[in-house]
Design a protein around this motif. Structure first.
Motif, PDB file in Angstrom:
ATOM      1  N   ILE A  30       0.841  -1.200   0.000  1.00  0.00           N
ATOM      2  CA  ILE A  30       0.000   0.000   0.000  1.00  0.00           C
ATOM      3  C   ILE A  30       0.874   1.247   0.000  1.00  0.00           C
ATOM      4  O   ILE A  30       0.595   2.221  -0.714  1.00  0.00           O
ATOM      5  N   GLN A  31       1.928   1.230   0.809  1.00  0.00           N
ATOM      6  CA  GLN A  31       2.853   2.364   0.839  1.00  0.00           C
ATOM      7  C   GLN A  31       3.509   2.567  -0.529  1.00  0.00           C
ATOM      8  O   GLN A  31       3.690   3.696  -0.988  1.00  0.00           O
ATOM      9  N   SER A  32       3.867   1.462  -1.185  1.00  0.00           N
ATOM     10  CA  SER A  32       4.505   1.538  -2.498  1.00  0.00           C
ATOM     11  C   SER A  32       3.581   2.198  -3.510  1.00  0.00           C
ATOM     12  O   SER A  32       4.004   3.064  -4.284  1.00  0.00           O
ATOM     13  N   LEU A  88       5.342 -11.084   1.252  1.00  0.00           N
ATOM     14  CA  LEU A  88       4.633 -12.117   0.500  1.00  0.00           C
ATOM     15  C   LEU A  88       5.390 -13.431   0.560  1.00  0.00           C
ATOM     16  O   LEU A  88       4.794 -14.496   0.779  1.00  0.00           O
ATOM     17  N   ARG A  89       6.698 -13.362   0.389  1.00  0.00           N
ATOM     18  CA  ARG A  89       7.519 -14.567   0.425  1.00  0.00           C
ATOM     19  C   ARG A  89       7.425 -15.250   1.789  1.00  0.00           C
ATOM     20  O   ARG A  89       7.309 -16.473   1.878  1.00  0.00           O
ATOM     21  N   THR A  90       7.436 -14.463   2.861  1.00  0.00           N
ATOM     22  CA  THR A  90       7.334 -15.021   4.207  1.00  0.00           C
ATOM     23  C   THR A  90       5.980 -15.690   4.422  1.00  0.00           C
ATOM     24  O   THR A  90       5.897 -16.785   4.992  1.00  0.00           O
ATOM     25  N   ALA A  91       4.916 -15.025   3.961  1.00  0.00           N
ATOM     26  CA  ALA A  91       3.577 -15.598   4.098  1.00  0.00           C
ATOM     27  C   ALA A  91       3.456 -16.913   3.339  1.00  0.00           C
ATOM     28  O   ALA A  91       2.866 -17.882   3.834  1.00  0.00           O
ATOM     29  N   LEU A  92       4.028 -16.973   2.147  1.00  0.00           N
ATOM     30  CA  LEU A  92       3.967 -18.195   1.356  1.00  0.00           C
ATOM     31  C   LEU A  92       4.813 -19.303   1.979  1.00  0.00           C
ATOM     32  O   LEU A  92       4.420 -20.477   1.970  1.00  0.00           O
ATOM     33  N   ALA A  93       5.973 -18.936   2.527  1.00  0.00           N
ATOM     34  CA  ALA A  93       6.824 -19.933   3.180  1.00  0.00           C
ATOM     35  C   ALA A  93       6.127 -20.514   4.399  1.00  0.00           C
ATOM     36  O   ALA A  93       6.185 -21.720   4.649  1.00  0.00           O
ATOM     37  N   SER A 223      -2.092  -7.103  -0.811  1.00  0.00           N
ATOM     38  CA  SER A 223      -1.827  -6.473   0.476  1.00  0.00           C
ATOM     39  C   SER A 223      -2.988  -6.692   1.437  1.00  0.00           C
ATOM     40  O   SER A 223      -2.779  -6.956   2.630  1.00  0.00           O
ATOM     41  N   ARG A 224      -4.196  -6.585   0.937  1.00  0.00           N
ATOM     42  CA  ARG A 224      -5.368  -6.817   1.788  1.00  0.00           C
ATOM     43  C   ARG A 224      -5.412  -8.258   2.277  1.00  0.00           C
ATOM     44  O   ARG A 224      -5.743  -8.531   3.440  1.00  0.00           O
ATOM     45  N   VAL A 225      -5.072  -9.196   1.391  1.00  0.00           N
ATOM     46  CA  VAL A 225      -5.041 -10.604   1.785  1.00  0.00           C
ATOM     47  C   VAL A 225      -4.005 -10.824   2.878  1.00  0.00           C
ATOM     48  O   VAL A 225      -4.272 -11.507   3.877  1.00  0.00           O
ATOM     49  N   LEU A 226      -2.829 -10.246   2.737  1.00  0.00           N
ATOM     50  CA  LEU A 226      -1.777 -10.412   3.730  1.00  0.00           C
ATOM     51  C   LEU A 226      -2.176  -9.804   5.069  1.00  0.00           C
ATOM     52  O   LEU A 226      -1.872 -10.354   6.133  1.00  0.00           O
ATOM     53  N   LEU A 227      -2.875  -8.671   5.019  1.00  0.00           N
ATOM     54  CA  LEU A 227      -3.249  -7.989   6.257  1.00  0.00           C
ATOM     55  C   LEU A 227      -4.352  -8.707   7.014  1.00  0.00           C
ATOM     56  O   LEU A 227      -4.527  -8.491   8.217  1.00  0.00           O
ATOM     57  N   THR A 228      -5.123  -9.549   6.328  1.00  0.00           N
ATOM     58  CA  THR A 228      -6.199 -10.284   7.001  1.00  0.00           C
ATOM     59  C   THR A 228      -5.707 -11.574   7.637  1.00  0.00           C
ATOM     60  O   THR A 228      -6.453 -12.212   8.385  1.00  0.00           O
TER      61      THR A 228
END
Length: 237
Positions: A30-32, A88-93, A223-228
């Motif tokens: 979101i910042q990007s 994203l990489r951390t969430a997928l790992a 980003s929304r998916v990661l934040l939820t």
């Protein structure tokens, strides 16, 4: 005194936990996007391929300060994009999708390097090259920026694909959102074919507006998916 010290320590420690940093970098997408929009508004309308000498001089000379200020915002935007890819990489790992996470890392690195190159070329044009009087070099570098942006479609598509397939395989997005991600991948790849004229030119409407907007929307969706998601249990940050 003791209670006050405890309160300060507790308040400070809240910002040193892995959960705090993980959530912070989940918002990096979101910042990007926000920084990119600010930079784009400041940057202005870059001359088309084969633009006249007067148009190039007016943009790179007349808008010199705007371009250099925009370069700062673009640079910060890219840094946040790389942090977004790391989150994203951390969430997928954590979800057992390390392969797709590695693809996100590789594609974001390639995309970041290419975007930094584009910023460097434009900043150099505004800072000194355009004012040197070498119009052939100025025109060639201006055209190079457009061509390189077209080629950026491929790492953009790979980053989009890693998020869509990785999150879907991890069960973090629905089939409908996965289908939207696949469509975004196809549309991003089409941006790499804009070598004709008019709407489908390197400096045409598809390359200039449609393809970037698709990428921005997808970054916001991911980003929304990661934040939820709940913070990871391991200290990844």
């Amino acid at each position: 005194m003791s209670a006050s010290t405890t309160a300060v320590t507790s308040s400070t420690s809240a910002y040193t936990t892995p959960a705090f940093w993980e959530r912070l970098w989940r918002t990096a997408g979101i910042q990007s996007v926000g920084l990119f929009i600010i930079g784009y508004v400041i940057y202005g309308y870059q001359p088309h391929i084969g633009a006249s000498t007067d148009a190039l001089a007016a943009f790179y000379g007349g808008d010199r300060m705007h371009i250099l200020i925009a370069a700062v915002f673009f640079g910060l935007s890219i840094l946040n994009l790389l942090w977004f890819a790391a989150a994203l990489r951390t969430a997928l790992a954590d979800a057992g999708q390390d392969g797709w996470g590695a693809a996100a890392t590789a594609s974001s690195a390639a995309l970041g390097a290419l975007f930094f190159l584009l910023i460097a070329v434009v900043a150099a044009l505004a800072y000194s090259v355009a004012g040197s009087g070498n119009q052939m070099l100025t025109s060639g570098l201006n055209d190079f920026v457009w061509a390189a942006f077209v080629l950026s479609s491929f790492p953009r598509a790979m980053l989009t694909m890693s998020a869509a397939f990785g999150l879907w395989r991890a069960g973090l997005i629905s089939n409908a959102l996965f289908a939207a991600g696949v469509a975004a991948v196809v549309l991003a790849l089409l941006g790499g074919t804009t070598w004709l004229s008019g709407f489908w030119a390197p400096d045409g409407a598809y390359s200039r507006f449609v393809s970037p907007i698709i990428g921005i929307v997808w970054v916001l969706v991911v980003s929304r998916v990661l934040l939820t998601r709940s913070p990871a249990t391991r200290a990844a940050w």
